[in-house]
Design an enzyme around this catalytic site. Structure first.
Site, PDB file in Angstrom:
ATOM      1  N   CYS A 153      34.554  51.001  43.097  1.00  0.00           N
ATOM      2  CA  CYS A 153      35.932  50.866  43.587  1.00  0.00           C
ATOM      3  C   CYS A 153      36.619  52.161  43.183  1.00  0.00           C
ATOM      4  CB  CYS A 153      36.607  49.668  42.936  1.00  0.00           C
ATOM      5  SG  CYS A 153      38.406  49.653  43.139  1.00  0.00           S
ATOM      6  N   HIS A 167      39.517  52.883  42.472  1.00  0.00           N
ATOM      7  CA  HIS A 167      40.479  52.803  41.356  1.00  0.00           C
ATOM      8  C   HIS A 167      39.795  53.021  40.001  1.00  0.00           C
ATOM      9  CE1 HIS A 167      43.265  50.913  44.210  1.00  0.00           C
ATOM     10  NE2 HIS A 167      44.207  50.928  43.283  1.00  0.00           N
ATOM     11  N   GLU A 196      47.164  49.333  39.119  1.00  0.00           N
ATOM     12  CA  GLU A 196      48.347  49.490  39.980  1.00  0.00           C
ATOM     13  C   GLU A 196      49.638  49.206  39.211  1.00  0.00           C
ATOM     14  OE1 GLU A 196      48.920  50.281  43.387  1.00  0.00           O
ATOM     15  OE2 GLU A 196      46.846  50.969  43.503  1.00  0.00           O
ATOM     16  N   CYS A 234      38.064  53.760  49.859  1.00  0.00           N
ATOM     17  CA  CYS A 234      38.203  52.385  49.376  1.00  0.00           C
ATOM     18  C   CYS A 234      36.868  51.686  49.584  1.00  0.00           C
ATOM     19  CB  CYS A 234      39.301  51.681  50.168  1.00  0.00           C
ATOM     20  SG  CYS A 234      39.462  49.923  49.803  1.00  0.00           S
ATOM     21  N   ASP A 294      43.563  54.128  51.151  1.00  0.00           N
ATOM     22  CA  ASP A 294      43.086  53.142  50.174  1.00  0.00           C
ATOM     23  C   ASP A 294      44.140  52.033  50.073  1.00  0.00           C
ATOM     24  OD1 ASP A 294      41.593  52.049  47.946  1.00  0.00           O
ATOM     25  OD2 ASP A 294      43.096  52.901  46.625  1.00  0.00           O
ATOM     26  N   SER A 295      43.807  50.994  49.328  1.00  0.00           N
ATOM     27  CA  SER A 295      44.770  49.915  49.098  1.00  0.00           C
ATOM     28  C   SER A 295      45.904  50.346  48.171  1.00  0.00           C
ATOM     29  CB  SER A 295      44.055  48.715  48.475  1.00  0.00           C
ATOM     30  OG  SER A 295      43.607  49.061  47.177  1.00  0.00           O
TER      31      SER A 295
HETATM   32  N1  DGL Z   1      40.259  51.203  45.680  1.00  0.00           N
HETATM   33  C1  DGL Z   1      39.858  49.988  46.352  1.00  0.00           C
HETATM   34  C2  DGL Z   1      38.349  49.944  46.448  1.00  0.00           C
HETATM   35  O1  DGL Z   1      37.729  50.979  46.332  1.00  0.00           O
HETATM   36  C3  DGL Z   1      40.497  48.794  45.715  1.00  0.00           C
HETATM   37  C4  DGL Z   1      40.565  47.595  46.613  1.00  0.00           C
HETATM   38  C5  DGL Z   1      41.527  46.534  46.156  1.00  0.00           C
HETATM   39  O2  DGL Z   1      42.725  46.740  46.365  1.00  0.00           O
HETATM   40  O3  DGL Z   1      41.094  45.501  45.640  1.00  0.00           O
HETATM   41  O4  DGL Z   1      37.752  48.931  46.665  1.00  0.00           O
END
Ligand code: DGL
Length: 271
Positions: free
Chosen positions: A186, A188, A152, A73, A10-11
């Site tokens: 998302c 997150h 984050e 992600c 993931d990011s």
């Molecule tokens: N967890 C990522 C997602 O599901 C976040 C992406 C981001 O960093 O904007 O899209």
């Protein structure tokens, strides 16, 4: 039976929602996680960058010998799944289709809300996946650019004022549309599901895209004969391109006790 690890990426810390679910579903599996917190958020980037990043991230884990990849992600899944599949030789699964199917099955009034990043909302991937899962759903989708940076940077507590202000704005269209099912598109966002649930009320079902991706991953591994054969609890190793201390703090909040394993810092890859 295959004891190689499952690669999850993931990011940033959002994919831990998938790890948490995988560790509960398949406790003996070994997991390698990569969270690219040094380059988050992805959701405000143009598609060509997301595609290049997705190739770099998937190569990083593929080179470590994973048996399958879970793209935890929504932004990479909705904008770059084809690039990832082309880039690696192991099976690849994502979060968009499984969570859309779960949302389509959960709704009673046919009105589904989708919260996602700006890049995911722009891709239209959830709308297509929901329509494929069940015709005639009414979908209200919202890009939420502030949520990933807030989470984050440690603003994920249910009573955080900045988080509350952002959620009030993003949830207003969902409330106005009368959705009974809200897809957290998302990975997150399930990390702040308490704050979301408090605003939406008990009549609205929240769908955790990370957990749905993990469930689909578990099913696919079983079908492919790739489940792990060991009896003992699996080990998880976490790589982050952001600060290891911040990652440790956030993962301790979001993973079950004993879920966090060694955390290793890596330099962010250059685009
Ligand atoms: N967890 C990522 C997602 O599901 C976040 C992406 C981001 O960093 O904007 O899209």
């Amino acid at each position: 039976l295959d004891n190689r690890p499952i690669g999850v990426f993931d990011s940033g810390v959002g994919g831990l929602t998938a790890v948490r679910a995988l560790q509960r579903l398949l406790p003996s599996e070994n997991i390698l996680y990569f969270g690219d917190s040094g380059r988050a958020p992805y959701g405000c980037r143009p598609v060509d960058e997301i595609r290049r990043i997705a190739r770099q991230d998937s190569s990083f884990l593929a080179e470590k010998g994973v048996k399958a990849l879970l793209v935890a992600c929504g932004t990479m899944d909705s904008n770059a799944l084809g690039d990832i599949v082309e880039n690696v030789t192991v099976p690849v699964g994502g979060v968009v289709r499984p969570s859309a199917e779960a949302a389509a099955a959960a709704t009673r009034n046919g009105r589904v809300g989708v919260l996602a990043t700006a890049a995911t909302a722009r891709s239209g991937a959830f709308g297509r996946a929901l329509a494929a899962a069940r015709a005639s759903l009414t979908v209200t989708a919202e890009g939420c650019p502030l949520l990933v940076p807030l989470i984050e940077s440690g603003h994920g507590a249910a009573d955080d004022p900045a988080l509350g202000e952002a959620l009030d704005e993003y949830l207003a269209p969902m409330q106005a549309a009368g959705v009974d099912t809200l897809l957290l598109g998302c990975t997150h966002f399930p990390l702040v599901s308490d704050a979301i649930a408090a605003r939406m009320g008990p009549g609205v079902t929240l769908i955790d895209s990370g957990a749905e991706g993990a469930r689909a991953c578990a099913r696919n591994l079983a079908e492919a004969g790739l489940l792990c054969g060991q009896e003992r609890r699996g080990s998880s190793i976490y790589y982050t391109s952001g600060g290891t201390d911040a990652f440790a703090r956030l993962s301790a909040l979001f993973l079950d006790a004993g879920g966090a394993g060694p955390i290793r810092g890596v330099e962010p890859f250059r685009l």
